[in-house]
Design an enzyme around this catalytic site. Structure first.
Site, PDB file in Angstrom:
ATOM      1  N   CYS A  14       0.863  -1.179   0.000  1.00 17.70           N
ATOM      2  CA  CYS A  14       0.000   0.000   0.000  1.00 17.70           C
ATOM      3  C   CYS A  14       0.900   1.230   0.000  1.00 17.70           C
ATOM      4  O   CYS A  14       2.122   1.132   0.188  1.00 17.70           O
ATOM      5  CB  CYS A  14      -0.909   0.006   1.231  1.00 17.70           C
ATOM      6  SG  CYS A  14      -0.026   0.192   2.811  1.00 17.70           S
ATOM      7  N   HIS A  44       5.833  -5.687   8.223  1.00 19.63           N
ATOM      8  CA  HIS A  44       5.485  -7.035   8.672  1.00 19.63           C
ATOM      9  C   HIS A  44       5.729  -8.052   7.557  1.00 19.63           C
ATOM     10  O   HIS A  44       4.819  -8.726   7.087  1.00 19.63           O
ATOM     11  CB  HIS A  44       4.036  -7.081   9.144  1.00 19.63           C
ATOM     12  CG  HIS A  44       3.849  -6.469  10.490  1.00 19.63           C
ATOM     13  ND1 HIS A  44       2.615  -6.073  10.971  1.00 19.63           N
ATOM     14  CD2 HIS A  44       4.729  -6.185  11.478  1.00 19.63           C
ATOM     15  CE1 HIS A  44       2.757  -5.577  12.191  1.00 19.63           C
ATOM     16  NE2 HIS A  44       4.030  -5.630  12.500  1.00 19.63           N
ATOM     17  N   HIS A  79       2.987   2.416  11.229  1.00 16.63           N
ATOM     18  CA  HIS A  79       2.010   2.306  12.307  1.00 16.63           C
ATOM     19  C   HIS A  79       1.995   3.538  13.205  1.00 16.63           C
ATOM     20  O   HIS A  79       1.024   3.757  13.931  1.00 16.63           O
ATOM     21  CB  HIS A  79       2.316   1.094  13.187  1.00 16.63           C
ATOM     22  CG  HIS A  79       2.221  -0.219  12.475  1.00 16.63           C
ATOM     23  ND1 HIS A  79       1.269  -0.465  11.517  1.00 16.63           N
ATOM     24  CD2 HIS A  79       2.948  -1.350  12.585  1.00 16.63           C
ATOM     25  CE1 HIS A  79       1.421  -1.704  11.075  1.00 16.63           C
ATOM     26  NE2 HIS A  79       2.423  -2.259  11.698  1.00 16.63           N
ATOM     27  N   GLU A 131      -0.197   0.224  15.619  1.00 17.96           N
ATOM     28  CA  GLU A 131      -0.995   1.406  15.274  1.00 17.96           C
ATOM     29  C   GLU A 131      -1.965   1.764  16.396  1.00 17.96           C
ATOM     30  O   GLU A 131      -2.114   2.934  16.759  1.00 17.96           O
ATOM     31  CB  GLU A 131      -1.782   1.162  13.978  1.00 17.96           C
ATOM     32  CG  GLU A 131      -2.675   2.323  13.600  1.00 17.96           C
ATOM     33  CD  GLU A 131      -3.602   2.026  12.430  1.00 17.96           C
ATOM     34  OE1 GLU A 131      -4.666   2.659  12.342  1.00 17.96           O
ATOM     35  OE2 GLU A 131      -3.269   1.141  11.603  1.00 17.96           O
ATOM     36  N   CYS A 198      -8.480   2.283   5.967  1.00 19.49           N
ATOM     37  CA  CYS A 198      -7.813   2.711   4.735  1.00 19.49           C
ATOM     38  C   CYS A 198      -8.482   2.076   3.523  1.00 19.49           C
ATOM     39  O   CYS A 198      -8.778   0.875   3.534  1.00 19.49           O
ATOM     40  CB  CYS A 198      -6.339   2.302   4.793  1.00 19.49           C
ATOM     41  SG  CYS A 198      -5.429   2.703   3.299  1.00 19.49           S
ATOM     42  N   SER A 269       1.889  -5.272   3.082  1.00 21.09           N
ATOM     43  CA  SER A 269       3.329  -5.178   3.367  1.00 21.09           C
ATOM     44  C   SER A 269       4.127  -6.221   2.587  1.00 21.09           C
ATOM     45  O   SER A 269       5.258  -6.550   2.956  1.00 21.09           O
ATOM     46  CB  SER A 269       3.572  -5.344   4.872  1.00 21.09           C
ATOM     47  OG  SER A 269       2.997  -6.534   5.355  1.00 21.09           O
TER      48      SER A 269
END
Length: 287
Positions: A14, A44, A79, A131, A198, A269
């Site tokens: 992303c 991650h 995050h 986060e 998101c 990720s």
């Protein structure tokens, strides 16, 4: 027999994660004489993380800030982190590279403003997620975390609350957020709902739903500790018979090479090159 391989319309990195990786690469390149730390795992994905660490990045957890040398470079991952952590780093005269995702940053600002205005803030998310911990740091005591619909059913709003706001971890499950919203709205008719999930998360989940109906199996690519990848895996399990979660092409089980049509998706990720390796591995296998 050649396998037909179909990629989800939306998959992989992303914007926020790609930006964080690019900022880390830049920090390592521009500060060859300094220690460059990532405050928690920058991404991650163990393969991508190893590539950065091989270039000199040092990972420290938020409870290990004492390990960070003064005047070092510290990367705040996508995050984000709490204001208390930032203040500790400033005391150590560190150069802070803020790679907090803009959407996460927006959630932090909302929580800070709303709680300063004496609103009660409810956040949906995973209690152990970086986060969520960072966002919670911007709130006062008038804050609560709800992880799922079951917890929402049991939630009791404190007395003497002027207004209540609901928002979410940016990578939270879309349908779960909707369920929590419905439950809380019945309890709190004046609830202000801010959908802070998101679009990248929603787009990946919706693209996976579309893919599940047209393939014999789904391969979900991404870190085993990636929250959004795990959610994709669970969605795939609910909508497709054959599903596997892998971090790299070498983990694809043999039975998947016997399927006629395989769909692949990847968490936010997951680097492009790993997706391509899985794609190529499936195409190059002839039975």
């Amino acid at each position: 027999m050649a396998i037909q391989v179909v990629k989800a319309n939306v998959l992989g990195f992303c914007f926020g994660v790609r930006r964080a990786v690019e900022l880390a690469e830049k920090a390592l390149l521009e500060n060859p004489e300094k220690n460059v730390y990532s405050l928690g795992p920058l991404i991650h994905n163990q393969i991508a993380l190893k590539n950065l660490c091989d270039k000199g990045m040092i990972i420290v957890n938020e409870d290990e800030i004492a390990r960070i040398k003064n005047e070092s470079v510290v990367i705040i991952r996508a995050h984000g982190c709490s204001p208390d952590i930032l203040r500790e780093l400033e005391k150590k005269s560190c150069l802070i590279v803020d790679a907090t995702c803009p959407r996460v940053k927006n959630s932090q600002k909302i929580v800070e403003k709303k709680t300063n205005d004496d609103a009660f803030v409810i956040l949906t998310g995973d209690s152990n997620h970086g986060e969520v911990k960072g966002i919670a740091g911007f709130a006062k005591d008038n804050f609560a975390l709800i992880q799922n619909a079951d917890e929402a059913e049991k939630f009791v709003l404190p007395v003497d609350v002027k207004s209540v706001v609901l928002l979410s971890q940016t990578t939270f499950n879309v349908s779960e957020f909707e369920n929590v919203s419905k439950i809380l709205t019945k309890m709190i008719p004046s609830l202000e709902i801010i959908n802070s999930i998101c679009p990248a998360t929603k787009e990946r989940q919706e693209a996976l739903f579309d893919l599940c109906d047209s393939v014999d199996g789904i391969i979900v690519i991404g870190g085993k500790n990636s929250a959004n990848t795990i959610r994709l895996f669970k969605i795939a399990q609910q909508n497709c018979k054959n599903v596997i979660h892998v971090e790299s092409a070498c983990e694809i089980p043999q039975e998947f090479f016997a399927l006629e049509k395989v769909g692949i998706t990847a968490g936010a990720s997951t680097p492009d090159e790993i997706i391509q390796e899985v794609y190529a591995s499936l195409l190059n296998c002839q039975l």
